[in-house]
Design an enzyme around this catalytic site. Structure first.
Site, PDB file in Angstrom:
ATOM      1  N   HIS A 123      -8.194   4.863   6.469  1.00 47.38           N
ATOM      2  CA  HIS A 123      -7.231   3.764   6.366  1.00 47.38           C
ATOM      3  C   HIS A 123      -7.278   2.908   7.626  1.00 47.38           C
ATOM      4  O   HIS A 123      -7.590   3.395   8.710  1.00 47.38           O
ATOM      5  CB  HIS A 123      -5.813   4.306   6.131  1.00 47.38           C
ATOM      6  CG  HIS A 123      -5.245   5.070   7.289  1.00 47.38           C
ATOM      7  ND1 HIS A 123      -4.348   4.510   8.179  1.00 47.38           N
ATOM      8  CD2 HIS A 123      -5.451   6.329   7.718  1.00 47.38           C
ATOM      9  CE1 HIS A 123      -4.033   5.416   9.094  1.00 47.38           C
ATOM     10  NE2 HIS A 123      -4.679   6.523   8.846  1.00 47.38           N
TER      11      HIS A 123
ATOM     12  N   ARG B 113       1.693   7.700   5.943  1.00 45.74           N
ATOM     13  CA  ARG B 113       1.734   6.469   5.141  1.00 45.74           C
ATOM     14  C   ARG B 113       0.633   6.414   4.084  1.00 45.74           C
ATOM     15  O   ARG B 113       0.484   5.415   3.386  1.00 45.74           O
ATOM     16  CB  ARG B 113       1.624   5.258   6.070  1.00 45.74           C
ATOM     17  CG  ARG B 113       2.752   5.169   7.080  1.00 45.74           C
ATOM     18  CD  ARG B 113       2.424   4.203   8.196  1.00 45.74           C
ATOM     19  NE  ARG B 113       1.281   4.666   8.983  1.00 45.74           N
ATOM     20  CZ  ARG B 113       0.763   3.989  10.009  1.00 45.74           C
ATOM     21  NH1 ARG B 113       1.280   2.835  10.364  1.00 45.74           N
ATOM     22  NH2 ARG B 113      -0.276   4.472  10.674  1.00 45.74           N
TER      23      ARG B 113
ATOM     24  N   CYS C 269      -6.771  11.025   5.574  1.00 42.61           N
ATOM     25  CA  CYS C 269      -6.093  11.197   6.857  1.00 42.61           C
ATOM     26  C   CYS C 269      -4.710  11.819   6.624  1.00 42.61           C
ATOM     27  O   CYS C 269      -4.084  11.603   5.588  1.00 42.61           O
ATOM     28  CB  CYS C 269      -5.942   9.850   7.558  1.00 42.61           C
ATOM     29  SG  CYS C 269      -5.177   9.995   9.203  1.00 42.61           S
TER      30      CYS C 269
ATOM     31  N   CYS D 282      -5.543   3.416  11.712  1.00 39.13           N
ATOM     32  CA  CYS D 282      -5.508   4.873  11.926  1.00 39.13           C
ATOM     33  C   CYS D 282      -5.341   5.193  13.421  1.00 39.13           C
ATOM     34  O   CYS D 282      -6.162   4.789  14.246  1.00 39.13           O
ATOM     35  CB  CYS D 282      -6.795   5.495  11.386  1.00 39.13           C
ATOM     36  SG  CYS D 282      -6.831   7.288  11.555  1.00 39.13           S
TER      37      CYS D 282
ATOM     38  N   ASP E 109      -2.091  10.970   8.018  1.00 38.88           N
ATOM     39  CA  ASP E 109      -1.076   9.933   8.227  1.00 38.88           C
ATOM     40  C   ASP E 109      -0.053   9.906   7.081  1.00 38.88           C
ATOM     41  O   ASP E 109      -0.429   9.869   5.904  1.00 38.88           O
ATOM     42  CB  ASP E 109      -1.775   8.563   8.332  1.00 38.88           C
ATOM     43  CG  ASP E 109      -0.853   7.476   8.837  1.00 38.88           C
ATOM     44  OD1 ASP E 109       0.196   7.233   8.209  1.00 38.88           O
ATOM     45  OD2 ASP E 109      -1.192   6.847   9.859  1.00 38.88           O
TER      46      ASP E 109
HETATM   47 ZN    ZN Z   1      -5.160   8.019  10.171  1.00 33.36          ZN
END
Ligand code: ZN
Length: 226
Positions: free
Chosen positions: A100, A48, A44, A103, A46
């Protein structure tokens, strides 16, 4: 000169280069000649979930593709090109699809929340939701969200296994396996979703057992205790 407010990124970069050179003076020169990663990471976007950091790999060791909610869609030439380059040119041995928990894309898909342009992209995740609604609908709300994060990974592993790139590689006896993992932002731990496809014919059976055996949240507790 970098734009005001971005200078620290260049400072960070110079500090990082100095650290890398101190540890291994030939590092960048070697890297500039070739990359030979063993792994392709599909994760992803993302912020993080930084791929290399999570698995402790250096530049040159992980070929990476990231998009919103780690989707592998049959019409997405971007992701398919990365898979093709990774498998055919770099000869990666492992393709890791890593989702994750928490999400945002998966949550928006689960709740049919409108985000804008990415709604179209997230139709892929809404399809996963609808396909597994029997299982998801029976869960408590937070478990449902976590489970959809997991199921989305399992579905994408299956999609990778269906690509002509991977199928052609297998038919010429090239070793490449596909794995489904999930990452927990709150403790930094990765978990194997126990779906690993190493040859054609294995995908369906691996997919079926992964869909049935996803263990959230029990296994999370045992991971933290070990
Ligand atoms: Zn995500």
């Amino acid at each position: 000169m970098p734009v005001d407010g971005l200078n620290h990124l260049f400072e960070n970069n110079r500090r990082w280069v100095a650290q890398m050179n101190a540890r291994d003076p030939g590092f960048f020169q070697r890297l500039s000649r070739q990359q030979t990663p063993n792994y392709l990471w599909i994760g992803c976007a993302d912020s993080r979930v930084p791929a290399n950091e999570i698995v402790g790999l250096l530049p040159g060791e992980l070929f990476v593709h990231r998009n919103v909610s780690n989707v592998v869609a049959p019409e997405d030439w971007n992701c398919l090109s990365v898979i093709q380059f990774g498998v055919d040119v770099l000869k990666v041995r492992h393709i890791i699809v890593c989702g994750h928990f928490g999400c945002g894309g998966v949550q928006a898909a689960l709740e049919d929340r409108k985000l804008g342009l990415s709604d179209k992209w997230l139709q892929h995740v809404r399809d996963v939701r609808d396909k597994h609604w029997d299982q998801l609908g029976a869960l408590e709300k937070s478990d449902r969200f976590n489970r959809l994060c997991e199921l989305n990974v399992v579905e994408q592993v299956f999609n990778v296994a269906q690509t002509s790139v991977v199928r052609d590689a297998w038919s010429r006896q090239q070793e490449v396996s596909i794995h489904g993992w999930i990452y927990a932002i709150e403790n930094g731990l990765l978990r194997d979703l126990r779906i690993s496809v190493t040859r054609p014919g294995e995908a369906s059976q691996q997919y079926q057992s992964a869909v049935k055996n996803l263990a959230f949240p029990k296994e999370d507790v045992s991971v933290e205790n070990t």
